[in-house]
Design a protein around this motif. Structure first.
Motif, PDB file in Angstrom:
ATOM      1  N   GLU A 278       0.797  -1.257  -0.088  1.00  0.00           N
ATOM      2  CA  GLU A 278       0.071  -0.008   0.110  1.00  0.00           C
ATOM      3  C   GLU A 278       0.837   1.342  -0.181  1.00  0.00           C
ATOM      4  OE1 GLU A 278      -3.628   2.047   2.535  1.00  0.00           O
ATOM      5  OE2 GLU A 278      -2.629   0.302   3.472  1.00  0.00           O
ATOM      6  N   GLU A 279       1.940   1.213   0.688  1.00  0.00           N
ATOM      7  CA  GLU A 279       2.939   2.356   0.824  1.00  0.00           C
ATOM      8  C   GLU A 279       3.464   2.581  -0.533  1.00  0.00           C
ATOM      9  OE1 GLU A 279       6.480   3.568   3.765  1.00  0.00           O
ATOM     10  OE2 GLU A 279       6.694   1.754   2.840  1.00  0.00           O
ATOM     11  N   TYR A 280       3.939   1.430  -1.286  1.00  0.00           N
ATOM     12  CA  TYR A 280       4.591   1.747  -2.399  1.00  0.00           C
ATOM     13  C   TYR A 280       3.585   2.241  -3.398  1.00  0.00           C
ATOM     14  CZ  TYR A 280       7.042   0.573  -6.763  1.00  0.00           C
ATOM     15  OH  TYR A 280       7.779   0.689  -8.041  1.00  0.00           O
ATOM     16  N   MET A 281       2.304   1.719  -3.434  1.00  0.00           N
ATOM     17  CA  MET A 281       1.515   1.961  -4.629  1.00  0.00           C
ATOM     18  C   MET A 281       1.319   3.416  -4.336  1.00  0.00           C
ATOM     19  SD  MET A 281       1.464  -0.586  -6.402  1.00  0.00           S
ATOM     20  CE  MET A 281       0.464   0.056  -7.425  1.00  0.00           C
ATOM     21  N   PHE A 282       0.818   4.016  -3.019  1.00  0.00           N
ATOM     22  CA  PHE A 282       0.649   5.372  -2.887  1.00  0.00           C
ATOM     23  C   PHE A 282       1.832   6.426  -3.311  1.00  0.00           C
ATOM     24  CE2 PHE A 282       0.968   9.008  -0.040  1.00  0.00           C
ATOM     25  CZ  PHE A 282      -0.299   9.526  -0.212  1.00  0.00           C
ATOM     26  N   TYR A 283       3.008   6.145  -3.261  1.00  0.00           N
ATOM     27  CA  TYR A 283       4.100   6.819  -3.608  1.00  0.00           C
ATOM     28  C   TYR A 283       4.428   6.849  -4.786  1.00  0.00           C
ATOM     29  CZ  TYR A 283       4.607   8.359   1.204  1.00  0.00           C
ATOM     30  OH  TYR A 283       4.476   8.941   2.635  1.00  0.00           O
ATOM     31  N   HIS A 284       4.072   5.726  -5.597  1.00  0.00           N
ATOM     32  CA  HIS A 284       4.393   5.620  -6.943  1.00  0.00           C
ATOM     33  C   HIS A 284       3.378   5.265  -7.908  1.00  0.00           C
ATOM     34  CE1 HIS A 284       8.831   4.960  -6.290  1.00  0.00           C
ATOM     35  NE2 HIS A 284       8.550   4.778  -4.945  1.00  0.00           N
ATOM     36  N   ASP A 293      12.798  12.208  -0.794  1.00  0.00           N
ATOM     37  CA  ASP A 293      13.524  11.165  -0.101  1.00  0.00           C
ATOM     38  C   ASP A 293      13.019  10.964   1.189  1.00  0.00           C
ATOM     39  OD1 ASP A 293      14.822  10.882  -2.493  1.00  0.00           O
ATOM     40  OD2 ASP A 293      16.539  12.297  -1.921  1.00  0.00           O
ATOM     41  N   ASP A 294      12.475  12.010   1.979  1.00  0.00           N
ATOM     42  CA  ASP A 294      12.168  11.997   3.481  1.00  0.00           C
ATOM     43  C   ASP A 294      11.205  10.813   3.552  1.00  0.00           C
ATOM     44  OD1 ASP A 294      14.347  13.500   4.150  1.00  0.00           O
ATOM     45  OD2 ASP A 294      13.070  15.243   4.213  1.00  0.00           O
ATOM     46  N   HIS A 295      10.456  10.726   2.471  1.00  0.00           N
ATOM     47  CA  HIS A 295       9.325   9.661   2.674  1.00  0.00           C
ATOM     48  C   HIS A 295       9.264   8.725   1.769  1.00  0.00           C
ATOM     49  CE1 HIS A 295       7.939  13.677   4.135  1.00  0.00           C
ATOM     50  NE2 HIS A 295       7.031  12.590   5.152  1.00  0.00           N
ATOM     51  N   GLU A 296      10.588   8.058   1.395  1.00  0.00           N
ATOM     52  CA  GLU A 296      10.765   7.135   0.527  1.00  0.00           C
ATOM     53  C   GLU A 296       9.863   5.755   1.113  1.00  0.00           C
ATOM     54  OE1 GLU A 296      12.076   6.014  -2.525  1.00  0.00           O
ATOM     55  OE2 GLU A 296      12.557   8.024  -2.994  1.00  0.00           O
ATOM     56  N   PRO A 297       9.241   4.921   0.320  1.00  0.00           N
ATOM     57  CA  PRO A 297       8.558   3.709   0.799  1.00  0.00           C
ATOM     58  C   PRO A 297       9.756   2.674   1.055  1.00  0.00           C
ATOM     59  CG  PRO A 297       8.388   4.048  -1.460  1.00  0.00           C
ATOM     60  CD  PRO A 297       8.777   5.403  -1.070  1.00  0.00           C
ATOM     61  N   PHE A 298       9.308   1.567   1.654  1.00  0.00           N
ATOM     62  CA  PHE A 298      10.116   0.588   2.157  1.00  0.00           C
ATOM     63  C   PHE A 298      10.540  -0.232   0.824  1.00  0.00           C
ATOM     64  CE2 PHE A 298      11.096  -3.927   3.197  1.00  0.00           C
ATOM     65  CZ  PHE A 298      12.221  -3.564   4.203  1.00  0.00           C
ATOM     66  N   LEU A 299       9.903  -0.585  -0.068  1.00  0.00           N
ATOM     67  CA  LEU A 299      10.096  -1.080  -1.338  1.00  0.00           C
ATOM     68  C   LEU A 299      10.787  -0.017  -2.303  1.00  0.00           C
ATOM     69  CD1 LEU A 299       6.759  -3.287  -1.522  1.00  0.00           C
ATOM     70  CD2 LEU A 299       8.942  -4.016  -0.608  1.00  0.00           C
ATOM     71  N   LYS A 300      11.742  -0.500  -2.614  1.00  0.00           N
ATOM     72  CA  LYS A 300      12.543   0.465  -3.948  1.00  0.00           C
ATOM     73  C   LYS A 300      12.253   0.380  -5.257  1.00  0.00           C
ATOM     74  CE  LYS A 300      14.446   2.022  -0.148  1.00  0.00           C
ATOM     75  NZ  LYS A 300      13.835   3.118   0.595  1.00  0.00           N
ATOM     76  N   GLY A 301      11.621  -0.710  -5.850  1.00  0.00           N
ATOM     77  CA  GLY A 301      11.258  -0.685  -7.020  1.00  0.00           C
ATOM     78  C   GLY A 301      10.132  -1.628  -7.463  1.00  0.00           C
ATOM     79  N   PRO A 302       9.680  -1.402  -8.750  1.00  0.00           N
ATOM     80  CA  PRO A 302       8.518  -2.304  -9.212  1.00  0.00           C
ATOM     81  C   PRO A 302       8.832  -3.760  -9.120  1.00  0.00           C
ATOM     82  CG  PRO A 302       9.672  -1.368 -11.214  1.00  0.00           C
ATOM     83  CD  PRO A 302      10.251  -0.596  -9.787  1.00  0.00           C
ATOM     84  N   ASP A 303      10.044  -4.280  -9.198  1.00  0.00           N
ATOM     85  CA  ASP A 303      10.570  -5.834  -9.037  1.00  0.00           C
ATOM     86  C   ASP A 303      10.123  -6.216  -7.591  1.00  0.00           C
ATOM     87  OD1 ASP A 303      11.459  -6.696 -11.817  1.00  0.00           O
ATOM     88  OD2 ASP A 303      12.587  -5.124 -11.347  1.00  0.00           O
ATOM     89  N   GLU A 304      10.581  -5.441  -6.704  1.00  0.00           N
ATOM     90  CA  GLU A 304      10.306  -5.720  -5.298  1.00  0.00           C
ATOM     91  C   GLU A 304       8.827  -5.789  -4.727  1.00  0.00           C
ATOM     92  OE1 GLU A 304      12.411  -3.848  -1.986  1.00  0.00           O
ATOM     93  OE2 GLU A 304      14.036  -3.662  -3.133  1.00  0.00           O
ATOM     94  N   ALA A 305       8.292  -4.784  -5.368  1.00  0.00           N
ATOM     95  CA  ALA A 305       6.647  -4.436  -5.126  1.00  0.00           C
ATOM     96  C   ALA A 305       5.901  -5.711  -5.838  1.00  0.00           C
ATOM     97  CB  ALA A 305       6.078  -3.322  -5.592  1.00  0.00           C
TER      98      ALA A 305
END
Length: 404
Positions: A278-284, A293-305
Motif C-alpha cells: 500500500e505504501e509503495y502504490m501510494f508513493y509511486h 527522499d524523506d518519505h521513501e517507501p520501504f520497497l525500492k522498485g517495481p520488481d520488489e513490489a
C-alpha cells in the motif's frame, strides 16, 4: 402515508404488544437478563424464511439463530438481495441515537416487526439504557412525541414506555447494523443479520448505492446444510486485533483461523506485506521519480513490489480469504506487471481481479473506482499490436504519451 409510531392510533397498540421492559428498580444485570429472556421467546418473521431459495434461518446449538444452505450453493451465486428495515445517515456517535429516533418513529409496523425479531446484545443494551443515551432519547421523545393528536400531554408513565421501547430498538439496531459507506450511513438487514461470524466467511455482502439494496453472494461452494457465515471484522489483521474487535459482540471467535496457530503467522505476514504494498502504490502511483527522499517507501522498485504482491495474494488464498483484499492485491499486481515490462502477466492478474469482482459483487458491481474491463481491453489491444509498455505507463500516470 404508512402508519408510524408517531401516530396516536399506532402507539398504544404497538406498546401493548411489545415485550415489557424491566422495572426501574431492577439492576442493570437483572434488566439484561430479563431482556435476554424476552428475546429468546421471539419467533422468526416469515419474511426471513422466504427471502431466499438458497438459504434458511434456523436455530443453532450454541449461537441462537443462524443461516444455513438449503441446497448446494455454487461459488458466485446471488443468495439474497434485501433492503434495510431501518437506516440512518453517517453521523457522529453522539448524534446517532437522535437520527435513530427520527427513523424509528417513521417506520412501518412491518419493518418494526422485522427489527424486533432480531437479537439484542447485552452490551448494546447496557450502553443504550445508561443515563447518557437514555437522556438524549427521552428529550427527543418528549419534544417530538410528548403531545398526542388530542393535544393532551403524555403522562410520565406513558412517555417512559415510549422511551423504553425506543431504547430497546436502538440496542437491537446497534447489535445488528451494517455500515454501508460514508455517504450512505448504516442500516439493518434482517436476513443478513441472522448470519453468524467467521474470520473465514462464506459470503461477500455488497451495498448498491443506486438501488439501496444489499446483495449477498457465495464466495466458494457451500454444501447443503452447512451454516453460512459472514464476517464482522476486517479480515486482513492479526488474530488478537480481530478478537479485540469482536469483544463488542460478546463472544470469542472459534473459527479455524482463530484456533489454528499456523494462521497466526500467516495473518501477521499478510498485514506486513499489505502495508508495504500500500505504501509503495501510494508513493509511486504516478510512476514519477519526484518522490521526497524523506518519505521513501520501504520497497525500492517495481520488481520488489511485484514480489510482495505475489506473496501476499498467495497468503490471502492460503488463509481462505476471498474478497476485497484479494481483488486489490491482484489489481495492484497487474499495474506492477506493466512496470516490469510483462504485459502478459499484467493481463493475467487483471483477469483474476475481474473474476474476483464478478464473484463478489456481480457483473454490474464495482470493487474499485477503476474499470477492470476497460483495463483488460486496453492490455489485450497493446499485446495484440505488439506494443511496448511506454504507452501503458503514460496512461496509468495520466500523462500525454507524446510529452518529452
Amino acid at each position: 402515508m404508512s402508519p408510524s409510531l408517531s401516530t396516536a392510533q399506532h402507539l398504544p397498540g404497538k406498546f401493548a404488544t411489545a415485550p415489557t421492559m424491566a422495572a426501574p428498580e431492577q439492576s442493570t444485570a437483572e434488566k439484561v437478563e430479563a431482556t435476554a429472556v424476552e428475546l429468546s421467546a421471539l419467533s422468526i418473521h416469515p419474511y426471513e424464511e422466504t427471502v431466499s431459495k438458497w438459504a434458511k434461518v434456523s436455530k443453532t446449538p450454541a449461537s441462537g439463530f443462524g443461516v444455513f444452505a438449503a441446497q448446494d450453493i455454487p461459488k458466485g451465486t446471488l443468495i439474497a438481495v434485501e433492503s434495510a428495515v431501518l437506516s440512518i445517515p453517517n453521523v457522529p456517535d453522539e448524534q446517532a441515537c437522535i437520527e435513530f429516533c427520527v427513523a424509528l418513529h417513521k417506520s412501518t409496523k412491518a419493518h418494526l416487526d422485522r427489527l424486533e425479531s432480531l437479537s439484542l446484545d447485552p452490551l448494546a443494551w447496557k450502553s443504550v439504557s445508561g443515563d447518557a443515551v437514555r437522556s438524549r432519547i427521552w428529550q427527543w421523545c418528549q419534544e417530538n412525541l410528548g403531545t398526542g393528536v388530542d393535544g393532551q400531554r403524555m403522562s410520565h408513565h406513558e412517555l417512559s414506555a415510549v422511551v423504553d421501547y425506543t431504547c430497546r430498538c436502538y440496542g437491537i439496531f446497534l447489535t445488528n447494523n451494517l455500515e454501508t459507506g460514508s455517504e450512505t450511513g448504516r442500516g439493518v438487514y434482517p436476513f443478513f443479520s441472522r448470519m453468524n461470524h467467521s474470520c473465514r466467511p462464506d459470503i461477500y455482502e455488497y451495498f448498491n448505492t443506486k438501488t439501496k439494496e444489499l446483495s449477498i453472494r457465495a464466495i466458494h461452494l457451500i454444501k447443503a446444510g452447512d451454516q453460512i457465515h459472514s464476517t464482522y471484522v476486517d479480515l486482513l489483521q492479526p488474530r488478537k486485533k480481530r478478537q479485540k474487535t469482536l469483544e463488542a459482540w460478546g463472544f470469542m471467535c472459534q473459527c479455524p483461523a482463530c484456533t489454528n496457530p499456523t494462521f497466526d503467522a500467516l495473518s501477521d505476514r499478510a498485514v506486513e506485506l499489505d502495508d508495504m504494498l500500500e505504501e509503495y502504490m501510494f508513493y509511486h502511483e504516478d510512476f514519477s521519480s519526484d518522490t521526497d527522499d524523506d518519505h521513501e517507501p520501504f520497497l525500492k522498485g517495481p520488481d520488489e513490489a511485484l514480489g510482495v504482491a505475489q506473496e501476499l495474494m498467495q497468503i490471502i488464498r492460503d488463509q481462505g480469504i476471498y474478497g476485497e483484499s484479494l481483488f486489490h492485491t491482484y489489481w495492484n499486481a497487474s499495474k506492477l506487471g506493466v512496470e516490469v515490462d510483462d504485459l502478459q502477466l499484467a493481463l493475467e492478474y487483471a483477469r483474476e481481479a475481474r473474476e474476483i469482482e464478478v464473484c463478489c459483487v456481480g457483473a454490474d458491481g464495482k470493487m474499485s473506482d477503476e474499470d477492470p474491463i476497460e483495463w483488460i481491453s486496453y492490455l489485450e489491444s497493446q499485446i495484440a499490436h505488439g506494443n511496448d509498455n511506454s504507452l501503458l505507463t503514460a496512461k496509468m500516470a495520466h500523462q500525454d504519451p507524446s510529452a518529452p
